[in-house]
Design a protein around this motif. Sequence first.
Motif, PDB file in Angstrom:
ATOM      1  N   ALA A 232       2.349 101.144  14.042  1.00 11.91           N
ATOM      2  CA  ALA A 232       3.388 100.071  14.356  1.00 11.91           C
ATOM      3  C   ALA A 232       4.358  99.874  12.835  1.00 11.91           C
ATOM      4  N   PHE A 233       3.689  99.894  11.671  1.00  8.45           N
ATOM      5  CA  PHE A 233       4.240  99.626  10.411  1.00  8.45           C
ATOM      6  C   PHE A 233       4.816 100.916   9.898  1.00  8.45           C
ATOM      7  N   LYS A 234       4.866 102.139  10.629  1.00  8.36           N
ATOM      8  CA  LYS A 234       5.194 103.115  10.057  1.00  8.36           C
ATOM      9  C   LYS A 234       6.182 103.929  10.960  1.00  8.36           C
ATOM     10  N   SER A 235       6.525 103.247  12.104  1.00  8.41           N
ATOM     11  CA  SER A 235       7.362 103.883  13.172  1.00  8.41           C
ATOM     12  C   SER A 235       8.782 103.881  12.829  1.00  8.41           C
ATOM     13  N   GLN A 236       9.727 104.263  13.668  1.00 10.12           N
ATOM     14  CA  GLN A 236      11.001 104.416  13.579  1.00 10.12           C
ATOM     15  C   GLN A 236      11.696 102.735  13.616  1.00 10.12           C
ATOM     16  N   LEU A 237      10.919 101.907  14.150  1.00 10.05           N
ATOM     17  CA  LEU A 237      11.046 100.589  14.130  1.00 10.05           C
ATOM     18  C   LEU A 237      11.131 100.091  12.877  1.00 10.05           C
ATOM     19  N   ALA A 238      10.020 100.405  11.943  1.00 10.32           N
ATOM     20  CA  ALA A 238       9.835  99.807  10.692  1.00 10.32           C
ATOM     21  C   ALA A 238      11.126 100.460   9.864  1.00 10.32           C
ATOM     22  N   LYS A 239      11.248 101.534  10.095  1.00  6.12           N
ATOM     23  CA  LYS A 239      12.621 102.220   9.205  1.00  6.12           C
ATOM     24  C   LYS A 239      13.826 101.605   9.572  1.00  6.12           C
ATOM     25  N   TRP A 240      14.114 100.930  10.671  1.00  2.28           N
ATOM     26  CA  TRP A 240      15.310 100.289  10.932  1.00  2.28           C
ATOM     27  C   TRP A 240      15.252  98.646  10.579  1.00  2.28           C
ATOM     28  N   ASN A 241      13.944  98.344   9.749  1.00  2.00           N
ATOM     29  CA  ASN A 241      13.557  96.947   9.416  1.00  2.00           C
ATOM     30  C   ASN A 241      13.660  96.053  10.524  1.00  2.00           C
ATOM     31  N   VAL A 242      13.093  96.630  11.675  1.00  3.81           N
ATOM     32  CA  VAL A 242      12.804  95.686  12.843  1.00  3.81           C
ATOM     33  C   VAL A 242      11.169  95.234  12.463  1.00  3.81           C
ATOM     34  N   LYS A 243      11.074  94.038  12.401  1.00  2.94           N
ATOM     35  CA  LYS A 243       9.582  93.449  12.198  1.00  2.94           C
ATOM     36  C   LYS A 243       8.935  93.232  13.666  1.00  2.94           C
ATOM     37  N   ILE A 244       7.985  93.899  13.845  1.00  4.76           N
ATOM     38  CA  ILE A 244       7.066  93.771  15.010  1.00  4.76           C
ATOM     39  C   ILE A 244       6.099  92.406  14.850  1.00  4.76           C
ATOM     40  N   LEU A 268       7.026  94.672  22.903  1.00  7.22           N
ATOM     41  CA  LEU A 268       6.952  94.055  21.359  1.00  7.22           C
ATOM     42  C   LEU A 268       7.973  92.937  21.296  1.00  7.22           C
ATOM     43  N   LEU A 269       7.451  91.984  20.522  1.00  6.04           N
ATOM     44  CA  LEU A 269       8.255  90.711  20.310  1.00  6.04           C
ATOM     45  C   LEU A 269       8.603  91.062  18.910  1.00  6.04           C
ATOM     46  N   VAL A 270       9.934  91.125  18.547  1.00  5.52           N
ATOM     47  CA  VAL A 270      10.459  91.970  17.204  1.00  5.52           C
ATOM     48  C   VAL A 270      11.401  90.857  16.913  1.00  5.52           C
ATOM     49  N   GLU A 271      11.561  90.942  15.488  1.00  2.42           N
ATOM     50  CA  GLU A 271      12.465  90.132  14.755  1.00  2.42           C
ATOM     51  C   GLU A 271      13.653  91.213  13.899  1.00  2.42           C
ATOM     52  N   CYS A 272      14.785  91.203  13.979  1.00  5.69           N
ATOM     53  CA  CYS A 272      15.877  91.883  13.482  1.00  5.69           C
ATOM     54  C   CYS A 272      17.201  91.495  13.351  1.00  5.69           C
ATOM     55  N   LYS A 273      17.951  92.043  12.769  1.00  3.58           N
ATOM     56  CA  LYS A 273      19.347  91.692  12.621  1.00  3.58           C
ATOM     57  C   LYS A 273      20.074  92.396  13.911  1.00  3.58           C
ATOM     58  N   VAL A 274      21.260  91.800  14.233  1.00  7.13           N
ATOM     59  CA  VAL A 274      22.141  92.491  15.622  1.00  7.13           C
ATOM     60  C   VAL A 274      22.178  93.818  15.420  1.00  7.13           C
ATOM     61  N   ASP A 275      22.464  94.354  14.151  1.00  7.86           N
ATOM     62  CA  ASP A 275      22.951  95.865  14.237  1.00  7.86           C
ATOM     63  C   ASP A 275      21.730  96.813  14.438  1.00  7.86           C
ATOM     64  N   ASP A 276      20.658  96.181  13.946  1.00  6.05           N
ATOM     65  CA  ASP A 276      19.395  96.966  14.017  1.00  6.05           C
ATOM     66  C   ASP A 276      19.070  96.859  15.489  1.00  6.05           C
ATOM     67  N   LEU A 277      19.280  95.511  16.384  1.00  4.64           N
ATOM     68  CA  LEU A 277      18.869  95.428  17.632  1.00  4.64           C
ATOM     69  C   LEU A 277      19.765  96.527  18.520  1.00  4.64           C
ATOM     70  N   MET A 343       9.614  81.137  11.415  1.00  3.71           N
ATOM     71  CA  MET A 343       8.990  82.585  12.228  1.00  3.71           C
ATOM     72  C   MET A 343       8.625  81.596  13.860  1.00  3.71           C
ATOM     73  N   VAL A 344       8.880  82.456  14.829  1.00  2.89           N
ATOM     74  CA  VAL A 344       8.550  82.088  16.154  1.00  2.89           C
ATOM     75  C   VAL A 344       7.789  83.502  16.617  1.00  2.89           C
ATOM     76  N   SER A 345       6.474  82.892  17.275  1.00  3.16           N
ATOM     77  CA  SER A 345       5.694  83.940  17.825  1.00  3.16           C
ATOM     78  C   SER A 345       5.386  83.840  19.159  1.00  3.16           C
ATOM     79  N   GLN A 346       6.390  83.429  20.159  1.00  3.59           N
ATOM     80  CA  GLN A 346       6.213  83.372  21.550  1.00  3.59           C
ATOM     81  C   GLN A 346       7.290  83.761  22.181  1.00  3.59           C
TER      82      GLN A 346
END
Length: 584
Positions: A232-244, A268-277, A343-346
Amino acid sequence: MEIALVLGLLVIAIVLFASEKISVDIITIGLLVVLSISGILTPSEAFAGFSSDFMIILASIFVISGALSETGLLDKLGSKLIKGIKSRSLFIAYTMLITGSFSAFMNNTTVTALVTGPVVGMSRKLKISPSKVLIPVAYSSILGGTCTLIGTSTNVAVSGYIASVGLEPLHFFEIFWIGLILSVIGIIFMLIFWKRLLPDRAEGAFIEEYKIKQYLSEVIISEKSNLIGEYAFKSQLAKWNVKIIKIIRNKEEIIPGNLTKLQAKDLLLVECKVDDLIKVKEYTGLEVHADTITNKEIQSDKIRLMEVLITPGSPLLNRSLQDTRFRQNYDLVVLAIHRFNGMVSQKIGSLNLKIGDVLLVQGTEEATNAIRNSTEFSVMGDFRVNMFKERKGIFAAGIFLLAIIAGSLEWVPLSIAFLTAALVTVIVGALSVERAYETMNWKLLILIGGMSAFGTAMHNSGASEFLANSIIGILGGLGTTWVLTGFVILVILLTQPMSNAAAALVILPVAMDAAEILQADPRSFAIAIMLGASVSLITPFEPSCILVYGPGKYKFMDFIKAGVPLTIILLVIIMILVPIFWPL
């Protein structure tokens, strides 16, 4: 009879404005219809405000401001200007100075929105709570608008009204010195009292990973995704600064760790910027859970992406998207939620909405257009992922500066100068024709045009003279200055339930009639009313204050505590300086 009707309509309008149950433009048009049918206004008088040159100035400013924002110039410039500051007090002073300077020539809400992100980032580096900085940012954007004719729509509206009654309109920099003094006093006040008056709410919620404009969203990994089997922390999502934040797998909730691998059908419940989304959405093997519009771009000619702000008084407050049946009621899907306060986790569907939450919604052009006049939230605008158009941005800024010079030196009428600048920015491609229309704040334009006509109705009916005589009867024995002070206090109070421009236009005809009865200068009274409407900092209902309400984790009383003493000080300064600059 006519006086009673006009005053009754005024009371009804104030109540409706305060309740926010009906859109302000609908209320305004309703007033014009009643006044026209009753014969208090002729059709030409009812619609005269919409054809005045100050409406052209306002509309042109919306277009130019939109171009400067769209090209990314202001965002990049604002980020650079506040970097490198190490002293906390200097940071607050410098931030207020930069914000006020921008706001003197642009819409203060736009300036606040552009500055908030970099300010929060710098606050984190300086280890200072954003709640210590963001109220000063909002206040400086409001006070900066008192420096020039175009600094706020209230200034433009007042100038247009006094011109309509045969007085000389405001010159571009006529109020510069008094506006500068008010702005400097605001900065000094905050530098002295920011530690005492402003809350410190950094503990617990202001974490290292917090970044402004982060959205919470849900992503599903398809069975053909290349992410399957990756950590999870080394995937393409992590490279895009998408936090799982969380993984929901077979109804089991998993907090990801270093050894957690991604599997097919994971939600996946993720947190990221709009351009990364947007990158996530366009990546093969990933689906944004809320989005049911398949095989289409996230934004096209028919599908639009929009940000909407949850404001105080909204019926959506403290209710979840599921409870409000958001998709069914608005024909829109919520792709993500941006929350400033931690942070929100739901799952976003069951998250209770709060003041300051920003929803990233997607839908057809018809659906997004339908919510623009909604009273349940404030549409911040269509979201655009723009590359920084450096040349076009600089060119638009140059044209804007040239228009200011040409208009202020009276080489050409100010309305023509700004209309030309707006036209050129569209022609060179700094802003598309469609976006030019979308940047218009149509509610505000209708409100100002209609309330200008309401001022004419107060004069025609004799209501303004009746109220003026009543106020003079109460305060006249104390002198002209005290009568003017009474009007300024009244407009400050009215700006709480009403917009600044509307409050000023309601009080103007009464105050100017009072000035004539007292044999004082009506123009001086008008300028004092205008300034009073612009320094009302008591409640968080100003759009600039609403924008910082969430990221500052503020409460209603925080604005009362900081705003009341500053407003009183500014009121005293106005009453001292206006008779000096514009003798009564």
